[in-house]
Scaffold this motif. Structure first.
Motif, PDB file in Angstrom:
ATOM      1  N   THR A 133       0.723   8.524   9.325  1.00 19.42           N
ATOM      2  CA  THR A 133       1.193   8.629   7.943  1.00 19.42           C
ATOM      3  C   THR A 133       0.733   7.447   7.117  1.00 19.42           C
ATOM      4  O   THR A 133       0.290   7.604   5.964  1.00 19.42           O
ATOM      5  CB  THR A 133       2.730   8.727   7.918  1.00 19.42           C
ATOM      6  OG1 THR A 133       3.150   9.841   8.717  1.00 19.42           O
ATOM      7  CG2 THR A 133       3.233   8.937   6.503  1.00 19.42           C
ATOM      8  N   MET A 134       0.814   6.248   7.670  1.00 25.52           N
ATOM      9  CA  MET A 134       0.366   5.058   6.938  1.00 25.52           C
ATOM     10  C   MET A 134      -1.141   5.105   6.692  1.00 25.52           C
ATOM     11  O   MET A 134      -1.613   4.802   5.589  1.00 25.52           O
ATOM     12  CB  MET A 134       0.751   3.799   7.717  1.00 25.52           C
ATOM     13  CG  MET A 134       2.249   3.574   7.832  1.00 25.52           C
ATOM     14  SD  MET A 134       2.691   2.163   8.882  1.00 25.52           S
ATOM     15  CE  MET A 134       2.002   0.815   7.931  1.00 25.52           C
ATOM     16  N   ALA A 135      -1.902   5.512   7.722  1.00 23.25           N
ATOM     17  CA  ALA A 135      -3.351   5.585   7.542  1.00 23.25           C
ATOM     18  C   ALA A 135      -3.733   6.692   6.566  1.00 23.25           C
ATOM     19  O   ALA A 135      -4.641   6.521   5.742  1.00 23.25           O
ATOM     20  CB  ALA A 135      -4.029   5.814   8.897  1.00 23.25           C
ATOM     21  N   GLY A 136      -3.054   7.830   6.655  1.00 21.43           N
ATOM     22  CA  GLY A 136      -3.338   8.914   5.724  1.00 21.43           C
ATOM     23  C   GLY A 136      -3.023   8.537   4.289  1.00 21.43           C
ATOM     24  O   GLY A 136      -3.744   8.919   3.356  1.00 21.43           O
ATOM     25  N   PHE A 137      -1.955   7.767   4.087  1.00 27.99           N
ATOM     26  CA  PHE A 137      -1.600   7.301   2.742  1.00 27.99           C
ATOM     27  C   PHE A 137      -2.644   6.325   2.208  1.00 27.99           C
ATOM     28  O   PHE A 137      -3.034   6.388   1.028  1.00 27.99           O
ATOM     29  CB  PHE A 137      -0.225   6.633   2.788  1.00 27.99           C
ATOM     30  CG  PHE A 137       0.218   6.039   1.479  1.00 27.99           C
ATOM     31  CD1 PHE A 137       0.631   6.857   0.436  1.00 27.99           C
ATOM     32  CD2 PHE A 137       0.215   4.664   1.289  1.00 27.99           C
ATOM     33  CE1 PHE A 137       1.034   6.302  -0.781  1.00 27.99           C
ATOM     34  CE2 PHE A 137       0.625   4.107   0.084  1.00 27.99           C
ATOM     35  CZ  PHE A 137       1.034   4.939  -0.956  1.00 27.99           C
ATOM     36  N   ALA A 138      -3.110   5.414   3.067  1.00 26.56           N
ATOM     37  CA  ALA A 138      -4.111   4.436   2.633  1.00 26.56           C
ATOM     38  C   ALA A 138      -5.429   5.110   2.279  1.00 26.56           C
ATOM     39  O   ALA A 138      -6.094   4.728   1.305  1.00 26.56           O
ATOM     40  CB  ALA A 138      -4.323   3.394   3.731  1.00 26.56           C
ATOM     41  N   ILE A 139      -5.811   6.141   3.034  1.00 24.48           N
ATOM     42  CA  ILE A 139      -7.090   6.807   2.795  1.00 24.48           C
ATOM     43  C   ILE A 139      -6.988   7.816   1.652  1.00 24.48           C
ATOM     44  O   ILE A 139      -7.873   7.894   0.790  1.00 24.48           O
ATOM     45  CB  ILE A 139      -7.577   7.506   4.084  1.00 24.48           C
ATOM     46  CG1 ILE A 139      -7.857   6.464   5.174  1.00 24.48           C
ATOM     47  CG2 ILE A 139      -8.826   8.335   3.810  1.00 24.48           C
ATOM     48  CD1 ILE A 139      -8.195   7.069   6.515  1.00 24.48           C
ATOM     49  N   GLY A 140      -5.909   8.599   1.634  1.00 25.81           N
ATOM     50  CA  GLY A 140      -5.821   9.690   0.679  1.00 25.81           C
ATOM     51  C   GLY A 140      -5.218   9.324  -0.658  1.00 25.81           C
ATOM     52  O   GLY A 140      -5.526   9.980  -1.661  1.00 25.81           O
ATOM     53  N   GLN A 141      -4.360   8.302  -0.713  1.00 26.52           N
ATOM     54  CA  GLN A 141      -3.669   7.974  -1.955  1.00 26.52           C
ATOM     55  C   GLN A 141      -4.114   6.622  -2.511  1.00 26.52           C
ATOM     56  O   GLN A 141      -4.427   6.515  -3.692  1.00 26.52           O
ATOM     57  CB  GLN A 141      -2.158   7.963  -1.737  1.00 26.52           C
ATOM     58  CG  GLN A 141      -1.335   7.814  -2.993  1.00 26.52           C
ATOM     59  CD  GLN A 141      -1.494   8.964  -3.970  1.00 26.52           C
ATOM     60  OE1 GLN A 141      -1.467   8.762  -5.177  1.00 26.52           O
ATOM     61  NE2 GLN A 141      -1.661  10.183  -3.447  1.00 26.52           N
ATOM     62  N   LEU A 142      -4.151   5.592  -1.681  1.00 27.29           N
ATOM     63  CA  LEU A 142      -4.551   4.271  -2.176  1.00 27.29           C
ATOM     64  C   LEU A 142      -6.059   4.158  -2.382  1.00 27.29           C
ATOM     65  O   LEU A 142      -6.498   3.349  -3.205  1.00 27.29           O
ATOM     66  CB  LEU A 142      -4.085   3.190  -1.185  1.00 27.29           C
ATOM     67  CG  LEU A 142      -2.575   3.023  -1.018  1.00 27.29           C
ATOM     68  CD1 LEU A 142      -2.278   1.897  -0.039  1.00 27.29           C
ATOM     69  CD2 LEU A 142      -1.890   2.759  -2.361  1.00 27.29           C
ATOM     70  N   MET A 144      -8.433   2.863  -0.458  1.00 27.31           N
ATOM     71  CA  MET A 144      -8.882   1.493  -0.278  1.00 27.31           C
ATOM     72  C   MET A 144     -10.402   1.456  -0.122  1.00 27.31           C
ATOM     73  O   MET A 144     -11.059   2.473   0.089  1.00 27.31           O
ATOM     74  CB  MET A 144      -8.185   0.867   0.935  1.00 27.31           C
ATOM     75  CG  MET A 144      -8.744   1.228   2.280  1.00 27.31           C
ATOM     76  SD  MET A 144      -8.437   2.908   2.824  1.00 27.31           S
ATOM     77  CE  MET A 144      -9.039   2.787   4.516  1.00 27.31           C
ATOM     78  N   LYS A 145     -10.967   0.277  -0.208  1.00 29.35           N
ATOM     79  CA  LYS A 145     -12.406   0.109  -0.145  1.00 29.35           C
ATOM     80  C   LYS A 145     -12.940   0.599   1.196  1.00 29.35           C
ATOM     81  O   LYS A 145     -12.428   0.230   2.251  1.00 29.35           O
ATOM     82  CB  LYS A 145     -12.768  -1.368  -0.351  1.00 29.35           C
ATOM     83  CG  LYS A 145     -14.272  -1.620  -0.442  1.00 29.35           C
ATOM     84  CD  LYS A 145     -14.562  -3.078  -0.725  1.00 29.35           C
ATOM     85  CE  LYS A 145     -16.060  -3.335  -0.826  1.00 29.35           C
ATOM     86  NZ  LYS A 145     -16.358  -4.771  -1.102  1.00 29.35           N
ATOM     87  N   GLY A 146     -13.965   1.424   1.131  1.00 32.06           N
ATOM     88  CA  GLY A 146     -14.552   1.972   2.345  1.00 32.06           C
ATOM     89  C   GLY A 146     -13.760   3.100   2.959  1.00 32.06           C
ATOM     90  O   GLY A 146     -13.968   3.409   4.141  1.00 32.06           O
ATOM     91  N   HIS A 147     -12.866   3.731   2.188  1.00 36.28           N
ATOM     92  CA  HIS A 147     -12.004   4.765   2.768  1.00 36.28           C
ATOM     93  C   HIS A 147     -12.791   5.986   3.238  1.00 36.28           C
ATOM     94  O   HIS A 147     -12.389   6.658   4.189  1.00 36.28           O
ATOM     95  CB  HIS A 147     -10.937   5.188   1.744  1.00 36.28           C
ATOM     96  CG  HIS A 147     -11.475   5.944   0.574  1.00 36.28           C
ATOM     97  ND1 HIS A 147     -12.032   5.321  -0.531  1.00 36.28           N
ATOM     98  CD2 HIS A 147     -11.550   7.271   0.328  1.00 36.28           C
ATOM     99  CE1 HIS A 147     -12.410   6.224  -1.409  1.00 36.28           C
ATOM    100  NE2 HIS A 147     -12.136   7.415  -0.920  1.00 36.28           N
TER     101      HIS A 147
END
Length: 274
Positions: A87-96, A98-101
């Motif tokens: 869930t944390m990784a999916g949020f960082a990739i899909g919502q935040l 982040m650079k290089g997502h």
């Protein structure tokens, strides 16, 4: 109208045939498990005197009580941790974003193509070097890692469809990224999280290969993994073997009956979001 009725009729016939093909093996297992121990039943013949005590005998012979405890501990170790990380990784990739997502997401997608059989040999030596062989951690830690590609792919599919206005409104109110995640996005993602939890529970409960290779003590394996040792001991006793197989399947069948709608949603959700 005639074509529509014909298609509906053919569809129903196909569903009935599919249902029969699905239920027939379970019915065969159940009928065979009721035959006297040591016999070799043929077909779906109902025994003249059903031996219901075969289930109790198989439960004791396979140490099902200890296996239930072991499988529960493994599930409790795998599912919550893998859900949190995915869930944390999916949020960082899909919502935040982040650079290089994009590259990070591509690496997780490539992980979906990695079969268990391809990593089992190096995984064995790595677990041995860590001193975790013949322990439940030898199953828990690899499963958390192996579930990550699908878990991240699943949760990213949810977060990428969430409107950016929600995060912007939270930022205006003074919420940082961590507060946005826990207070806003996690509650909204509960349908996706619960669906993923059901799938991971089923995969963990039915895990066979890792349990057989990495854990020597059958009582520390999953129920599916311990069935291999039970088969080696009672492989010539077909009724007891069928009774033990049904006992292993019983928790999954009960879970499916209780969460039938949620399970169907879990299968459909990934295809509806992308």
């Amino acid at each position: 109208m005639i074509v529509g009725r014909r298609e509906a009729w053919l569809g129903r016939v196909f569903l009935v045939l599919l249902m029969v093909m699905t239920l027939l093996p379970l019915v065969s297992l159940f009928v065979t498990a009721l035959h006297p121990s040591g016999t070799y039943p043929t077909g779906l013949e109902w025994p003249s005197e059903p031996r219901w005590d075969n289930f109790a005998t198989a439960f004791q012979a396979a140490h099902m009580g200890e296996l239930l405890q072991s499988s529960t501990l493994i599930v409790l170790g795998v599912v919550p941790l893998s859900l949190l990380l995915a869930t944390m990784a999916g949020f960082a990739i899909g919502q935040l974003r982040m650079k290089g997502h994009r590259w990070v997401f591509l690496m997780f997608v490539l992980g979906l193509t990695l079969p268990y059989e391809g990593v089992i040999t190096p995984l064995y030596y790595q677990i041995r070097d860590l001193g975790l062989l013949n322990s439940r951690w030898a199953i828990i830690l690899p499963l958390v890692a192996l579930f990550m590609p699908f878990g991240v792919f699943w949760m990213r599919a949810h977060f990428v469809t969430m409107p950016g206005d929600i995060s912007e409104a939270a930022q205006i109110d003074g919420a940082n990224s961590w507060q946005q995640f826990w207070r806003i996005h996690v509650p909204l993602a509960m349908p996706a999280i619960s669906s993923l939890a059901i799938l991971q529970f089923l995969w963990t409960w039915n895990q066979f290969l890792l349990a057989i290779v990495l854990v020597g003590d059958p009582r520390k394996r999953t129920m599916a993994g311990a069935l291999g040792a039970f088969q080696g001991q009672w492989g010539t006793d077909i009724p007891l073997l069928c009774a033990g197989s049904l006992l292993v399947l019983a928790p999954v069948l009960v879970l499916f009956l209780i969460f039938q709608r949620r399970f169907t949603s879990a299968l459909l959700q990934g295809s509806l979001k992308g």
